[in-house]
Design a protein around this motif. Structure first.
Motif, PDB file in Angstrom:
ATOM      1  N   GLU A  10      56.799   5.569  58.922  1.00 51.50           N
ATOM      2  CA  GLU A  10      58.306   5.070  58.724  1.00 51.50           C
ATOM      3  C   GLU A  10      58.970   4.283  59.497  1.00 51.50           C
ATOM      4  N   GLY A  11      59.440   3.074  58.683  1.00 55.07           N
ATOM      5  CA  GLY A  11      60.328   2.170  59.622  1.00 55.07           C
ATOM      6  C   GLY A  11      61.603   2.242  59.450  1.00 55.07           C
ATOM      7  N   CYS A  12      62.229   2.775  58.593  1.00 55.42           N
ATOM      8  CA  CYS A  12      63.669   2.976  58.343  1.00 55.42           C
ATOM      9  C   CYS A  12      64.187   4.222  57.664  1.00 55.42           C
ATOM     10  N   GLY A  13      63.480   4.637  56.910  1.00 50.75           N
ATOM     11  CA  GLY A  13      63.761   6.047  56.032  1.00 50.75           C
ATOM     12  C   GLY A  13      64.703   5.832  55.169  1.00 50.75           C
ATOM     13  N   GLU A  14      64.868   4.369  54.700  1.00 53.89           N
ATOM     14  CA  GLU A  14      65.819   4.213  53.950  1.00 53.89           C
ATOM     15  C   GLU A  14      65.636   3.248  52.618  1.00 53.89           C
ATOM     16  N   GLY A  15      64.059   2.925  52.436  1.00 53.82           N
ATOM     17  CA  GLY A  15      63.649   2.016  51.281  1.00 53.82           C
ATOM     18  C   GLY A  15      63.965   0.678  51.539  1.00 53.82           C
ATOM     19  N   GLU A  16      64.259   0.302  52.833  1.00 58.44           N
ATOM     20  CA  GLU A  16      64.477  -1.042  52.920  1.00 58.44           C
ATOM     21  C   GLU A  16      63.189  -1.801  53.405  1.00 58.44           C
ATOM     22  N   CYS A  17      62.257  -1.201  54.207  1.00 60.60           N
ATOM     23  CA  CYS A  17      61.469  -1.860  55.144  1.00 60.60           C
ATOM     24  C   CYS A  17      59.902  -2.125  54.361  1.00 60.60           C
ATOM     25  N   GLY A  18      59.655  -1.020  53.627  1.00 64.68           N
ATOM     26  CA  GLY A  18      58.493  -1.057  53.147  1.00 64.68           C
ATOM     27  C   GLY A  18      56.918  -0.324  53.779  1.00 64.68           C
ATOM     28  N   ALA A  19      57.612   0.140  55.017  1.00 64.62           N
ATOM     29  CA  ALA A  19      56.453   0.610  55.819  1.00 64.62           C
ATOM     30  C   ALA A  19      55.814   1.824  55.276  1.00 64.62           C
TER      31      ALA A  19
ATOM     32  N   SER B 223      72.096  -1.845  59.913  1.00 68.16           N
ATOM     33  CA  SER B 223      70.951  -1.443  58.795  1.00 68.16           C
ATOM     34  C   SER B 223      70.453  -2.509  58.183  1.00 68.16           C
ATOM     35  N   PHE B 224      69.039  -2.342  57.651  1.00 71.70           N
ATOM     36  CA  PHE B 224      68.316  -3.499  57.022  1.00 71.70           C
ATOM     37  C   PHE B 224      69.093  -4.000  55.772  1.00 71.70           C
ATOM     38  N   THR B 225      69.943  -3.217  55.211  1.00 67.92           N
ATOM     39  CA  THR B 225      70.871  -3.761  54.135  1.00 67.92           C
ATOM     40  C   THR B 225      71.542  -4.822  54.432  1.00 67.92           C
ATOM     41  N   ASP B 226      72.103  -5.002  55.758  1.00 70.00           N
ATOM     42  CA  ASP B 226      73.112  -6.082  56.171  1.00 70.00           C
ATOM     43  C   ASP B 226      72.913  -6.914  57.402  1.00 70.00           C
ATOM     44  N   ASN B 227      71.710  -6.499  57.782  1.00 70.05           N
ATOM     45  CA  ASN B 227      71.127  -7.179  58.959  1.00 70.05           C
ATOM     46  C   ASN B 227      69.659  -7.410  58.730  1.00 70.05           C
ATOM     47  N   LYS B 228      69.248  -8.195  57.578  1.00 69.80           N
ATOM     48  CA  LYS B 228      68.033  -8.286  57.388  1.00 69.80           C
ATOM     49  C   LYS B 228      67.228  -9.331  58.190  1.00 69.80           C
ATOM     50  N   ILE B 229      65.849  -9.158  57.987  1.00 66.49           N
ATOM     51  CA  ILE B 229      64.946  -9.976  59.006  1.00 66.49           C
ATOM     52  C   ILE B 229      64.278 -10.870  57.906  1.00 66.49           C
TER      53      ILE B 229
END
Lengths: 177, 785
Positions: free
Chosen positions: A56-65, B707-713
């Motif tokens: 689990e990298g974010c738990g929000e479906g953003e990081c793909g881990a 969050s990754f939504t607004d602070n992407k790498i």
């Protein structure tokens, strides 16, 4: 939690809701379980089936881990409820090797140094596997597209792309044999 | 020079732990479960600065499954690496939005979360310090007790009744005279926002406190187990030996997991929960908003130059928007004092670096430790100087560059063996085909196509930022079958250092790579001491320690073999797994026959199990003079340069990076495959800082993009078309096999090179990061008017 006897066993249901019966195939093994309806597939794999390879990298479906393959498609297991996977065929990183021999994809990840800390690696492998199953001879752009939902902070992605391209080539060669 | 003949050094071995990581077997703290383990959650301040009027946790405490609820009054301990300024849980006052005000341990995460939602806090919002200027004005003090705070004296300089956590200075030559001698004086201001480290594994700690003694056992995703041990023991007033820290695989650190973070809080929760183990795993939002960042920074620079580009004087102010607590921030500020002029010889310079308290999430070390920030100032300024003088920025750099015989900002003498900045600059300029800025006509012609190309150069340097007495140690044991186990207390969090350590051991002992195992899962009760895994010092210091351990092991084997072979130790040599006579080479004993001591045919035994150790203490370093910044701060300098070619879409402001050439004088490549990984990963992180990333705060101090939504790498789709790593190998005489550190360097100056290339492409100078499509497009639009 009892995987075998379904509703006859004591289970812990943090949400307090009525548990749901579930059966599916995970890495070729039949799984039957009662699950909390609010539990994600990611938590089911980790907490209940003890398959800790999926991260689990974010738990929000953003990081793909947490990427796994469900019915042939790479998906974020943190966005899917366990209750949704009834009858599904699921493959996690633990299901990539054949017996005690690691797969070509895993070999190429090692050979190309396509991992550093290794935390994104299981998800990355599953996205790559799903791509190669769908397109055995992908272009570099298709690889980038397929991996775009998997964050890696260590490698700079180049070695990962190299590993996927090398795998595609070796797998095609194996197929011709 | 004699051609180097190595068996293992310079070979691109695969990393040792790779198979465990590709099969899902590698266990991270994130994955660990212990018998009776509880799960913790935190409540955070919604305000940047506020008084806590009251907290009511009675409902949370009554919730079934809740085993512990902690508030500020339950955690009366202060923490701090260099400034002891942070409470484990805020009490009476909160200093940033995201600060922990309460924590809960319960039987599962859902219950802990529900308990958190039942805690009622009444705040009185207070006016806050949001900016560098507000911090300097000091109308509001982030720490009203700044005059009483304990700190590391002689190294850091907090200013009374201010928000300045440390004011570090360098002063050299005659700055006034230097400016008088200048033909032109050029002044600029360059700045950049705070940025997150974003390890893929968020911070996570499991702690188990022994209720009936002071003993504490901790499993943590930490870069520096011995620092956790030391700081925890100090904060709680217990013995270091009572604190037992274990570090399983770490899912990335980049400096954000150095020092101490969740460990004390989780320890107190375990204690409150009657000694049950408690796990606290930061959410991604907490990773952005509770745990520390890289500080924002403003550099104000004034440079005096001769018409030919020679720098005659420099005056710089670096002001760090370092957030509510000092953590590593003051040391980041200190690094600027000995490295903040770039790899140039500046005879007359005055440099100030002020680490400022503001009411924002606090900051810490981040890969490169202040250097990406200071080099954004210095390396943009070098181009701005060249533009003003109508010179080639390559020539301006070469004119002032450090060479053998030059002295650094802190007065350190540069030798032939210190590495060569000019070799690096030359290499990247050649690789990208640098021939000076393009002409205005060429630029105009390109503009008509809607896409403009440009090239840019930037240099970099960094030495480890660490205490002058930093040390490490290695223990080496030989198994009965002649295989080697190496224990070192530094952490391989993905950088590949343990594989490099194995190569160094294999080389020194002359055994196959597969015969060497560096023992993972650093454990402060078993592994020897190491200060911290930071600063690109592992290869240099750890490598030296392991080489010494290997030499000691060979010496022990020779002493034993000399008795058996009936000769003097001096007649013996080693190789291929044998100790043998230099002339009568058949008189030999295999290593494994010496591993438990030697046993004669009649049963007599001599010697004993083979165990060796090697230590390395940073050599010849000293504290900097508080007023002049003169002293010996640098163990080894790694110099480097980037050359970048990019294309800008003038409609959208989007930048496509066509090529990055990156050269580093690392003395000796030990494993090209692993170094390439550091370079490619570091360069992409630098591109992230340059183009994509950055904290955005609302006027009330609330972080708007946690969050990754607004602070992407950067993702696989944000890659440059090509990265070309170039290694210059001028050996460092006191480095292991001539090697220098490289872990952090690839990230430094990437934004500077992109900024410089943007000028070449557009004729527009950028002074603030990120160079996002929005900011670039706006600048293009404003130029047209």
């Amino acid at each position: 939690m009892c995987e075998v006897h379904k509703n006859n066993c004591f289970i812990h249901v943090p949400s307090g809701m009525q548990p749901i019966a579930l059966s599916c195939i995970v890495n070729g093994e039949a799984v039957a379980a009662m699950v909390d309806p609010t539990m994600t597939l990611l938590n089911f794999l980790r907490s209940e089936l003890k398959l800790f390879g999926t991260k689990e990298g974010c738990g929000e479906g953003e990081c793909g881990a947490c990427t796994i393959i469900m019915n042939g498609v790479a998906v974020n297991s943190c966005l899917i409820l366990a209750a949704e996977v009834e009858e599904a065929n699921i493959i996690t990183v633990e299901g990539l090797a054949q017996g005690d021999k690691i797969s070509i994809l895993q070999e190429e990840f090692i050979e190309k140094d396509a991992l550093q800390c290794g935390f994104c690696t299981p998800g990355m492998l599953m996205s790559a596997r799903a791509l190669l199953d769908r397109i055995p001879n992908p272009t570099v752009d298709e690889v980038k597209e397929a991996l775009a939902g998997n964050f890696c902070r260590c490698t700079g992605y180049f070695p990962i792309i190299d590993a996927v391209m090398a795998t595609a080539e070796r797998e095609r060669r194996e197929l011709r044999k | 020079m004699m051609e180097k003949q190595y068996k293992h050094i310079g070979k691109p071995y695969n990393r040792k732990e790779a198979q465990e990581k590709v099969t899902g077997q590698a266990i991270y703290t994130h994955d660990m479960e212990l018998p009776g383990m509880l799960h913790a959650k935190c409540l955070h301040s919604p305000y940047a600065r506020a008084k806590i009027l009251s907290i009511d946790a009675s409902e949370a405490k009554m919730l079934p499954g809740v085993k512990a609820v902690l508030l500020g009054e339950d955690a009366p301990y202060l923490l701090g690496l260099y400034m002891v300024d942070k409470r484990i849980i805020a009490k009476e006052e909160v200093r940033y939005q995201g600060e922990v005000v309460a924590a809960v341990a319960a039987v599962d995460e859902a219950t802990a979360e529900r308990a958190i939602s039942l805690i009622k806090v009444e705040y009185q919002e207070l006016p806050a310090v949001h900016t560098i200027d507000e911090a300097l004005e000091a109308k509001i003090l982030v720490h009203e007790d700044i005059n009483e705070l304990e700190y590391m004296q002689g190294v850091f300089f907090p200013q009374p009744d201010s928000n300045i956590a440390s004011w570090n200075k360098a002063k050299k030559g005659d700055v006034k005279k230097g400016f008088e001698e200048a033909d032109v004086i050029i002044e600029n201001e360059l700045s950049l926002p705070a940025v997150a480290h974003v390890p893929m594994e968020t911070h996570v700690t499991i702690a188990q406190a022994d209720l009936y003694s002071s003993k504490i056992k901790i499993w943590s995703s930490a870069q520096s187990p011995f620092a956790v041990r030391q700081l925890l023991a100090k904060s709680f007033g217990i013995h270091k030996s009572d604190v037992h820290v274990i570090v399983p695989y770490v899912g990335g650190g980049f400096g954000g997991k150095a020092g101490i973070h969740l460990e004390p809080l989780v320890t107190l929760l375990s204690k409150a929960a009657k000694g049950r183990p408690v796990k606290l795993k930061a959410t991604r939002e907490e990773e952005f908003n509770q745990l520390p960042t890289r500080a924002g920074m403003r550099g104000r620079i004034k440079t005096g130059v001769k018409k030919d580009g020679t720098i005659t004087a420099m005056a710089v102010y670096y002001d760090w928007d370092s957030g509510a607590y000092a953590d590593y921030g003051v040391n980041v500020g200190k690094a600027a004092v000995y490295s903040g002029a770039g790899p140039y010889e500046i005879h007359n310079i005055e440099l100030h670096s002020r680490t400022l308290y503001t009411n924002k999430v606090f900051s810490t070390a981040y890969r490169g430790f202040g250097h990406l920030e200071t080099h954004w100032t210095i390396e943009r300024q070098m181009d701005l100087i060249a533009q003003r003088l109508g010179l080639d920025p390559y020539e301006v750099r070469m004119k002032n560059i450090l060479r053998p015989g030059s002295r650094t900002l802190s007065g350190e003498l540069i030798y032939e063996t210190s590495g060569s900045p000019s070799d690096c600059l030359e290499a990247v300029a050649k690789e990208i085909g640098w021939s000076g800025y393009q002409s205005e006509e060429a630029r105009e012609a390109q503009l008509k196509t809607g896409k403009v190309r440009g090239k840019g150069l930037a240099m970099l340097q960094k030495a480890p930022a660490m205490p002058s007495y930093t040390s490490t140690a290695a223990i080496m044991q030989m198994d009965e079958d002649g295989r080697i186990k190496v224990m070192i207390g530094a952490i391989d969090m993905g950088q590949g250092a343990n594989t490099v350590m194995a190569q160094i051991a294999a080389e020194a002992l002359d055994v196959p790579m597969e015969n060497v195992e560096v023992v993972w899962e650093v454990d402060t009760n078993k592994h020897p001491y190491d200060w911290n895994t930071v600063a690109s010092k592992f290869t240099f210091m750890g490598g030296n320690a392991i080489k010494k351990a290997a030499n000691s092991m060979i010496k022990q084997m020779k002493e034993l073999a000399a008795q058996v072979l009936r000769c003097h130790v001096d007649e013996l040599t080693h190789g291929g797994g044998y100790i043998y006579h230099v002339h009568h080479t058949h008189r030999r004993i295999a290593y494994e026959k010496l591993s438990r001591g030697y046993v004669y045919e009649n049963g007599n035994g001599i010697g004993g199990p083979l165990i060796a150790h090697g230590v390395y203490m940073a050599d010849g370093l000293s504290n900097l003079h508080p007023e002049t910044g003169q002293g010996m701060p640098a163990l080894d300098w790694t110099f480097g340069a980037h050359g970048i070619e990019l294309e800008v879409n003038i409609e959208t402001g989007e930048i496509t990076i066509l090529k990055v050439a990156s050269a580093f004088d690392i003395g000796q490549v030990i494993n090209k495959k692993l170094v390439d990984g550091q370079v490619m990963g570091g360069v992409l992180q630098g591109i992230g800082s340059a183009i994509l990333e950055g904290y955005k705060f609302a006027p009330n101090g609330r972080l708007m993009n946690p969050s990754f939504t607004d602070n992407k790498i950067p993702t696989a789709k944000d890659l440059p078309l090509e990265i070309v790593p170039i290694y210059i190998e001028n050996p460092q005489t006191d480095g292991p096999y001539g090697a220098r550190g490289i872990g952090e360097h690839p990230m430094i100056s990437v934004p500077s090179a992109i900024g410089n290339a943007l000028y070449d492409a557009l004729g527009i100078n950028f002074y603030r990061l990120p160079l996002s499509p929005e900011n670039v497009a706006l600048a293009i639009a404003n130029k047209d008017h």
